[in-house]
Write a protein that holds these residues in place. Structure first.
Motif, PDB file in Angstrom:
ATOM      1  N   LYS A  41       0.660  -1.095  -0.023  1.00  0.00           N
ATOM      2  CA  LYS A  41       0.065   0.025   0.049  1.00  0.00           C
ATOM      3  C   LYS A  41       0.858   1.355  -0.127  1.00  0.00           C
ATOM      4  CE  LYS A  41      -3.747   2.397   2.557  1.00  0.00           C
ATOM      5  NZ  LYS A  41      -3.145   3.734   2.346  1.00  0.00           N
ATOM      6  N   GLN A  42       2.143   1.091   0.844  1.00  0.00           N
ATOM      7  CA  GLN A  42       2.803   2.370   0.771  1.00  0.00           C
ATOM      8  C   GLN A  42       3.455   2.793  -0.336  1.00  0.00           C
ATOM      9  OE1 GLN A  42       5.036   1.091   4.239  1.00  0.00           O
ATOM     10  NE2 GLN A  42       4.354   2.585   5.569  1.00  0.00           N
ATOM     11  N   GLN A  43       3.686   1.771  -1.228  1.00  0.00           N
ATOM     12  CA  GLN A  43       4.447   1.701  -2.507  1.00  0.00           C
ATOM     13  C   GLN A  43       3.551   2.399  -3.454  1.00  0.00           C
ATOM     14  OE1 GLN A  43       7.470   1.705  -3.480  1.00  0.00           O
ATOM     15  NE2 GLN A  43       8.840   0.711  -2.147  1.00  0.00           N
ATOM     16  N   LEU A  84       5.371  -6.218  -5.224  1.00  0.00           N
ATOM     17  CA  LEU A  84       4.624  -5.369  -4.366  1.00  0.00           C
ATOM     18  C   LEU A  84       3.497  -4.845  -4.905  1.00  0.00           C
ATOM     19  CD1 LEU A  84       7.537  -3.878  -2.097  1.00  0.00           C
ATOM     20  CD2 LEU A  84       6.029  -5.472  -1.372  1.00  0.00           C
ATOM     21  N   VAL A  85       3.342  -4.201  -5.975  1.00  0.00           N
ATOM     22  CA  VAL A  85       2.341  -3.417  -6.305  1.00  0.00           C
ATOM     23  C   VAL A  85       1.170  -4.253  -7.443  1.00  0.00           C
ATOM     24  CG1 VAL A  85       3.636  -1.288  -5.797  1.00  0.00           C
ATOM     25  CG2 VAL A  85       3.540  -2.355  -8.173  1.00  0.00           C
ATOM     26  N   HIS A  86       1.803  -5.511  -7.587  1.00  0.00           N
ATOM     27  CA  HIS A  86       1.003  -6.117  -8.577  1.00  0.00           C
ATOM     28  C   HIS A  86      -0.439  -6.114  -8.237  1.00  0.00           C
ATOM     29  CE1 HIS A  86      -0.515  -9.209 -11.484  1.00  0.00           C
ATOM     30  NE2 HIS A  86       0.804  -9.059 -12.095  1.00  0.00           N
ATOM     31  N   PRO A  87      -1.600  -6.050  -9.226  1.00  0.00           N
ATOM     32  CA  PRO A  87      -2.837  -6.170  -8.822  1.00  0.00           C
ATOM     33  C   PRO A  87      -3.318  -7.401  -8.103  1.00  0.00           C
ATOM     34  CG  PRO A  87      -2.559  -5.270 -10.899  1.00  0.00           C
ATOM     35  CD  PRO A  87      -1.224  -5.746 -10.491  1.00  0.00           C
ATOM     36  N   ASP A  88      -2.466  -8.360  -8.341  1.00  0.00           N
ATOM     37  CA  ASP A  88      -2.926  -9.886  -7.809  1.00  0.00           C
ATOM     38  C   ASP A  88      -2.516  -9.741  -6.417  1.00  0.00           C
ATOM     39  OD1 ASP A  88      -3.966 -10.667 -10.239  1.00  0.00           O
ATOM     40  OD2 ASP A  88      -2.191 -11.923 -10.633  1.00  0.00           O
ATOM     41  N   LYS A  89      -1.536  -8.898  -5.972  1.00  0.00           N
ATOM     42  CA  LYS A  89      -1.051  -8.916  -4.561  1.00  0.00           C
ATOM     43  C   LYS A  89      -2.123  -7.893  -3.734  1.00  0.00           C
ATOM     44  CE  LYS A  89       2.658  -8.320  -1.599  1.00  0.00           C
ATOM     45  NZ  LYS A  89       2.684  -9.576  -0.775  1.00  0.00           N
ATOM     46  N   ALA A 100      -0.194   1.744 -10.614  1.00  0.00           N
ATOM     47  CA  ALA A 100       1.243   1.604  -9.882  1.00  0.00           C
ATOM     48  C   ALA A 100       2.139   0.575 -10.649  1.00  0.00           C
ATOM     49  CB  ALA A 100       1.240   1.621  -8.308  1.00  0.00           C
ATOM     50  N   PHE A 101       1.471  -0.550 -10.893  1.00  0.00           N
ATOM     51  CA  PHE A 101       2.302  -1.443 -11.588  1.00  0.00           C
ATOM     52  C   PHE A 101       2.881  -1.075 -13.039  1.00  0.00           C
ATOM     53  CE2 PHE A 101       2.688  -5.233 -14.791  1.00  0.00           C
ATOM     54  CZ  PHE A 101       3.427  -5.753 -13.969  1.00  0.00           C
ATOM     55  N   GLU A 102       1.895  -0.401 -13.725  1.00  0.00           N
ATOM     56  CA  GLU A 102       2.305   0.300 -14.989  1.00  0.00           C
ATOM     57  C   GLU A 102       3.429   1.217 -15.033  1.00  0.00           C
ATOM     58  OE1 GLU A 102      -1.510   1.713 -16.611  1.00  0.00           O
ATOM     59  OE2 GLU A 102      -2.404  -0.301 -16.991  1.00  0.00           O
ATOM     60  N   VAL A 103       3.331   2.096 -13.966  1.00  0.00           N
ATOM     61  CA  VAL A 103       4.423   3.138 -13.682  1.00  0.00           C
ATOM     62  C   VAL A 103       5.883   2.415 -13.517  1.00  0.00           C
ATOM     63  CG1 VAL A 103       5.509   4.605 -12.400  1.00  0.00           C
ATOM     64  CG2 VAL A 103       3.004   4.828 -12.589  1.00  0.00           C
ATOM     65  N   VAL A 104       5.802   1.266 -12.729  1.00  0.00           N
ATOM     66  CA  VAL A 104       7.170   0.613 -12.541  1.00  0.00           C
ATOM     67  C   VAL A 104       7.412  -0.240 -13.694  1.00  0.00           C
ATOM     68  CG1 VAL A 104       7.834  -1.424 -11.315  1.00  0.00           C
ATOM     69  CG2 VAL A 104       6.444  -0.042 -10.024  1.00  0.00           C
ATOM     70  N   ASP A 105       6.747  -0.604 -14.433  1.00  0.00           N
ATOM     71  CA  ASP A 105       6.939  -1.449 -15.815  1.00  0.00           C
ATOM     72  C   ASP A 105       7.222  -0.547 -16.909  1.00  0.00           C
ATOM     73  OD1 ASP A 105       6.612  -4.084 -17.281  1.00  0.00           O
ATOM     74  OD2 ASP A 105       5.352  -2.733 -18.471  1.00  0.00           O
ATOM     75  N   LYS A 106       6.779   0.632 -17.004  1.00  0.00           N
ATOM     76  CA  LYS A 106       7.276   1.525 -17.965  1.00  0.00           C
ATOM     77  C   LYS A 106       8.560   2.236 -17.499  1.00  0.00           C
ATOM     78  CE  LYS A 106       6.066   6.186 -19.935  1.00  0.00           C
ATOM     79  NZ  LYS A 106       5.292   7.253 -19.804  1.00  0.00           N
ATOM     80  N   SER A 107       8.706   2.435 -16.375  1.00  0.00           N
ATOM     81  CA  SER A 107      10.125   2.830 -15.952  1.00  0.00           C
ATOM     82  C   SER A 107      11.372   1.741 -16.312  1.00  0.00           C
ATOM     83  CB  SER A 107      10.319   3.044 -14.416  1.00  0.00           C
ATOM     84  OG  SER A 107       9.358   4.533 -14.524  1.00  0.00           O
ATOM     85  N   TYR A 108      10.940   0.420 -15.870  1.00  0.00           N
ATOM     86  CA  TYR A 108      11.982  -0.628 -16.102  1.00  0.00           C
ATOM     87  C   TYR A 108      12.086  -0.814 -17.532  1.00  0.00           C
ATOM     88  CZ  TYR A 108      13.765  -5.586 -16.225  1.00  0.00           C
ATOM     89  OH  TYR A 108      14.186  -6.656 -16.620  1.00  0.00           O
TER      90      TYR A 108
END
Length: 253
Positions: A41-43, A84-89, A100-108
């Motif tokens: 949640k914090q991430q 940590l931020v995956h929707p399944d979790k 949030a996952f899309e932001v992380v994936d885009k940056s990677y």
């Protein structure tokens, strides 16, 4: 021998700068270590906080990783953060988790491209160099005024914050310029398309006019011939009335 750029026994400004920069990244690594244990949640909150559209322009900030990290370290960090931020979790908040996952994936993915990674590193370096320049100018002015050359940026944390703010500003300026170019290009493409459509429509109108003109030409010619023939007929009739009457010869007895 005196250190270059300073008084005898004084470290050079370059050495001081390098030391500050090293302290800066040491502090960053400590923050990364601390933040890496944030809850899911914090991430998510961090990645979607107000102003995130600009905060997240820095892919290293998104992934909380050192610009000098190896590809293997980058891959490990991505896996840990994406889990940590995956929707399944985060099934209690899947929509925000997905963003949030899309932001992380885009940056990677951006950092996997050498040119994009170099660009991001260059922006960070430019931010650091700008702050160093400003610190140097401050010290120069203080020396000129005969005052102590101690400045607040001598504190590694203050220096880090200054670099962070300047870097974020540079990323934001580049993004604004990119959007302006994109809007301009879109406008130009739209204008070119409108001109293309107008040209095509004009050509179509011209073809239809020519077609109609040619199709009606025979009719116009026939009408003219009919008109001409009627005119001649009327002319003949008019002339017949002008003929003088025949004079009958008187018969004598």
């Amino acid at each position: 021998m005196a250190a270059a750029g300073g008084e005898p026994g004084e470290p050079s400004s370059q050495n001081v700068s390098d030391e500050l920069f090293q302290n800066f990244y040491t502090e960053v690594k400590q923050i990364e270590k601390r933040d890496s244990v944030l809850t899911s949640k914090q991430q998510i909150d961090r990645l979607l906080r107000p102003g995130s559209s600009y905060f997240n322009l820095n892919p290293f900030e998104v992934l909380q990783i050192d610009p000098e990290a190896t590809d293997d370290e980058l891959k490990k960090r991505f896996r840990a953060l994406s889990i940590l931020v995956h929707p399944d979790k985060n099934q209690d908040d899947p929509d925000r988790a997905q963003k949030a996952f899309e932001v992380v994936d885009k940056s990677y993915k951006l950092l996997l491209e050498p040119e994009q990674k170099k660009r991001a590193v260059d922006v960070i370096q430019a931010g650091k160099e700008y702050v160093e320049h400003m610190v140097k100018q401050k010290k120069k002015q203080l020396k000129k005024d005969g005052k102590s050359q101690d400045v607040e940026e001598d504190d590694p944390e203050v220096f880090r914050q200054a670099v962070y703010k300047q870097t974020m500003k540079l990323f934001a300026e580049l993004e604004i310029k990119r959007k302006e170019r994109e809007a301009k290009d879109m406008h130009e493409r739209k204008r070119a398309r409108e001109e293309e459509i107008e040209t095509a429509e004009k050509a179509k109108r011209d073809r239809e006019w020519q077609k109609n003109f040619e199709e009606s030409r025979d009719g116009r010619v026939d009408s003219w011939r009919t008109f001409q023939s009627k005119g001649k007929s009327k002319e003949k009739k008019s002339r017949s009335f002008l003929k003088p009457p025949k004079v009958k010869m008187e018969q004598r007895e």
